[in-house]
Motif scaffolding. Structure first.
Motif, short mmCIF file in Angstrom:
data_model
loop_
_atom_site.label_atom_id
_atom_site.label_comp_id
_atom_site.label_asym_id
_atom_site.label_seq_id
_atom_site.Cartn_x
_atom_site.Cartn_y
_atom_site.Cartn_z
N LEU A 131 12.22 4.28 -3.41
CA LEU A 131 13.17 3.73 -2.45
C LEU A 131 13.76 4.84 -1.58
CD1 LEU A 131 14.53 1.11 -1.56
CD2 LEU A 131 16.35 1.61 -3.18
N LEU A 132 14.09 5.96 -2.17
CA LEU A 132 14.60 7.10 -1.40
C LEU A 132 13.53 7.64 -0.45
CD1 LEU A 132 16.67 8.98 -4.11
CD2 LEU A 132 17.54 7.72 -2.15
N CYS A 133 12.30 7.71 -0.92
CA CYS A 133 11.21 8.17 -0.04
C CYS A 133 11.02 7.21 1.13
CB CYS A 133 9.91 8.29 -0.83
SG CYS A 133 9.85 9.71 -1.93
N CYS A 134 11.11 5.91 0.87
CA CYS A 134 11.00 4.93 1.95
C CYS A 134 12.13 5.10 2.97
CB CYS A 134 11.03 3.51 1.39
SG CYS A 134 9.47 2.97 0.68
N ALA A 135 13.34 5.37 2.47
CA ALA A 135 14.48 5.57 3.37
C ALA A 135 14.27 6.81 4.23
CB ALA A 135 15.77 5.67 2.57
N LEU A 144 11.55 6.03 6.83
CA LEU A 144 12.08 5.15 7.86
C LEU A 144 12.97 5.93 8.82
CD1 LEU A 144 12.38 2.26 8.94
CD2 LEU A 144 14.34 2.03 7.43
N THR A 145 13.81 6.81 8.30
CA THR A 145 14.67 7.64 9.14
C THR A 145 13.85 8.58 10.01
OG1 THR A 145 16.38 7.53 7.44
CG2 THR A 145 16.59 9.26 9.09
N ALA A 146 12.80 9.16 9.46
CA ALA A 146 11.94 10.07 10.22
C ALA A 146 11.22 9.34 11.35
CB ALA A 146 10.94 10.75 9.30
N VAL A 147 10.72 8.15 11.08
CA VAL A 147 10.03 7.37 12.11
C VAL A 147 11.02 6.96 13.20
CG1 VAL A 147 8.88 5.16 12.55
CG2 VAL A 147 8.16 6.58 10.64
N TRP A 183 0.84 -1.20 0.00
CA TRP A 183 0.00 0.00 0.00
C TRP A 183 0.88 1.24 0.00
CZ3 TRP A 183 -0.42 4.01 3.47
CH2 TRP A 183 -1.49 4.88 3.28
N LEU A 184 1.90 1.26 0.86
CA LEU A 184 2.80 2.40 0.93
C LEU A 184 3.56 2.58 -0.38
CD1 LEU A 184 4.14 4.62 2.64
CD2 LEU A 184 5.79 2.92 3.36
N TRP A 185 4.03 1.48 -0.95
CA TRP A 185 4.81 1.54 -2.20
C TRP A 185 3.97 2.10 -3.34
CZ3 TRP A 185 9.85 1.15 -2.86
CH2 TRP A 185 10.35 0.98 -4.14
N ARG A 228 1.49 4.20 -3.06
CA ARG A 228 1.12 5.59 -2.80
C ARG A 228 2.28 6.57 -2.99
NH1 ARG A 228 -2.70 2.73 -2.44
NH2 ARG A 228 -4.68 3.03 -1.47
N LEU A 229 3.51 6.08 -2.96
CA LEU A 229 4.65 6.97 -3.11
C LEU A 229 4.80 7.42 -4.56
CD1 LEU A 229 7.27 5.21 -0.83
CD2 LEU A 229 6.08 7.34 -0.39
N PRO A 230 5.23 8.67 -4.78
CA PRO A 230 5.36 9.17 -6.15
C PRO A 230 6.66 8.70 -6.81
CG PRO A 230 6.02 10.86 -4.61
CD PRO A 230 5.51 9.70 -3.79
N GLY A 231 6.70 8.77 -8.14
CA GLY A 231 7.92 8.53 -8.90
C GLY A 231 8.16 7.08 -9.24
N GLY A 232 9.36 6.85 -9.73
CA GLY A 232 9.78 5.51 -10.12
C GLY A 232 10.35 4.74 -8.94
N PRO A 233 10.92 3.57 -9.22
CA PRO A 233 11.42 2.73 -8.14
C PRO A 233 12.55 3.38 -7.31
CG PRO A 233 11.23 1.45 -10.16
CD PRO A 233 10.95 2.87 -10.51
#
Length: 56
Positions: free
Chosen positions: A17-21, A24-27, A4-6, A8-13
Motif C-alpha cells: 500500500l505504501l509503495c502504491c502511494a 501514485l505520487t510520483a506519477v 498485476w501491479l499488486w 509485483r510489489l514486494p512485501g506485505g499488504p
C-alpha cells in the motif's frame, strides 16, 4: 492491471500500500510538472476572445 501491479510489489499488504502511494505520487508529480506544461502549449485554451469582434 491493478492486480498485476499488486502482485509485483514486494512485501506485505502495508508495504504494498505504501509503495502504491509512492508510485501514485510520483506519477502525479511527473504529470503535473512535465507532461501538463508541455501539453499546454499544444492546446488552444489561450485562443479566447473577450469583447466585441469585427464582423465581415
Amino acid at each position: 492491471m491493478y492486480a498485476w501491479l499488486w502482485r509485483r510489489l514486494p512485501g506485505g499488504p502495508v508495504t504494498r500500500l505504501l509503495c502504491c502511494a509512492v508510485l501514485l505520487t510520483a506519477v502525479a508529480a511527473l504529470l503535473w510538472h512535465v507532461i501538463f506544461p508541455w501539453a499546454e502549449t499544444l492546446l488552444p485554451f489561450d485562443d479566447s476572445v473577450v469583447g466585441p469582434t469585427r464582423e465581415s
